[in-house]
Design a protein around this motif. Structure first.
Motif, PDB file in Angstrom:
ATOM      1  N   MET A   1       0.847  -1.173   0.000  1.00  0.00           N
ATOM      2  CA  MET A   1       0.000   0.000   0.000  1.00  0.00           C
ATOM      3  C   MET A   1       0.892   1.236   0.000  1.00  0.00           C
ATOM      4  SD  MET A   1      -3.414   1.366   1.615  1.00  0.00           S
ATOM      5  CE  MET A   1      -4.118  -0.153   1.333  1.00  0.00           C
ATOM      6  N   VAL A   7      -2.635   2.409  -4.273  1.00  0.00           N
ATOM      7  CA  VAL A   7      -2.014   1.099  -4.068  1.00  0.00           C
ATOM      8  C   VAL A   7      -1.033   0.874  -5.207  1.00  0.00           C
ATOM      9  CG1 VAL A   7      -2.430  -1.388  -4.010  1.00  0.00           C
ATOM     10  CG2 VAL A   7      -4.053   0.157  -2.933  1.00  0.00           C
ATOM     11  N   ALA A   9       0.935  -2.153  -7.161  1.00  0.00           N
ATOM     12  CA  ALA A   9       0.928  -3.606  -7.315  1.00  0.00           C
ATOM     13  C   ALA A   9       1.693  -3.971  -8.574  1.00  0.00           C
ATOM     14  CB  ALA A   9      -0.504  -4.119  -7.409  1.00  0.00           C
ATOM     15  N   ARG A  27      -8.776  -5.760  -5.944  1.00  0.00           N
ATOM     16  CA  ARG A  27      -9.618  -5.771  -4.754  1.00  0.00           C
ATOM     17  C   ARG A  27      -8.729  -5.611  -3.526  1.00  0.00           C
ATOM     18  NH1 ARG A  27     -12.945 -11.010  -3.585  1.00  0.00           N
ATOM     19  NH2 ARG A  27     -10.848 -11.720  -3.131  1.00  0.00           N
ATOM     20  N   THR A  28      -9.091  -4.667  -2.663  1.00  0.00           N
ATOM     21  CA  THR A  28      -8.369  -4.447  -1.414  1.00  0.00           C
ATOM     22  C   THR A  28      -9.363  -4.581  -0.260  1.00  0.00           C
ATOM     23  OG1 THR A  28      -8.772  -2.064  -1.301  1.00  0.00           O
ATOM     24  CG2 THR A  28      -6.848  -2.794  -2.585  1.00  0.00           C
ATOM     25  N   SER A  33     -11.114  -1.541  -7.343  1.00  0.00           N
ATOM     26  CA  SER A  33     -10.669  -0.463  -8.233  1.00  0.00           C
ATOM     27  C   SER A  33     -11.558  -0.381  -9.466  1.00  0.00           C
ATOM     28  CB  SER A  33      -9.229  -0.712  -8.666  1.00  0.00           C
ATOM     29  OG  SER A  33      -9.172  -1.807  -9.568  1.00  0.00           O
TER      30      SER A  33
END
Length: 145
Positions: A1, A7, A9, A27-28, A33
């Protein structure tokens, strides 16, 4: 994060992944998103190198590569390839299909005298993205698009 609103990634694509456009959502713990599209291609990737916005100073690239870059508003980019008589030169832009912003590119294949050999503003099967292709004429000078 990175922080509460962002975020970072990394995405690893399997070597045997099917070619084509793909959609991705992240997906967090706090939500999902927006969907983003990306393309899996068969060609070697080459990064666009600025400045390449002058016909007299194009970015040289090899044949059979995919150039990854960013097109700013009203951006013009030039690339050069060495083509022999009878070789096919093809240029395609994946822009609007990636769905991040409204983008209406035009692509053209030019000879060293800036004579247009082929061009495309919109192509029906690939939305507003352009696709141009030409067979290199005899004693073809460096062609740019």
């Amino acid at each position: 994060m990175v922080n509460d609103g962002h975020v970072k990634a990394s995405l690893k694509i399997a070597p045997d992944a099917r070619l084509g456009l793909r959609d991705l959502r992240l997906r967090t713990a706090t939500g999902i998103s927006e969907m983003r599209s990306f393309s899996i291609g068969a060609l070697k990737d080459v990064a666009e190198v600025e400045p390449n916005n002058e016909f007299a100073k194009p970015q040289p690239i090899a044949m059979n590569v995919a150039v990854n870059g960013v097109a700013d508003n009203e951006d013009v980019d030039y690339f050069s390839v060495q083509a022999k008589k009878g070789e096919r030169i093809t240029a395609e832009v994946e822009g609007i299909r990636l769905g991040v912003t409204m983008f209406d590119p035009c692509v053209a294949i030019l000879d060293s005298r800036r004579f247009e050999l082929a061009s495309s503003d919109d192509a029906a099967l690939i939305w507003q993205d352009g696709f141009a292709s030409v067979v290199a004429p005899p004693m073809a000078p460096t062609s740019s698009w």
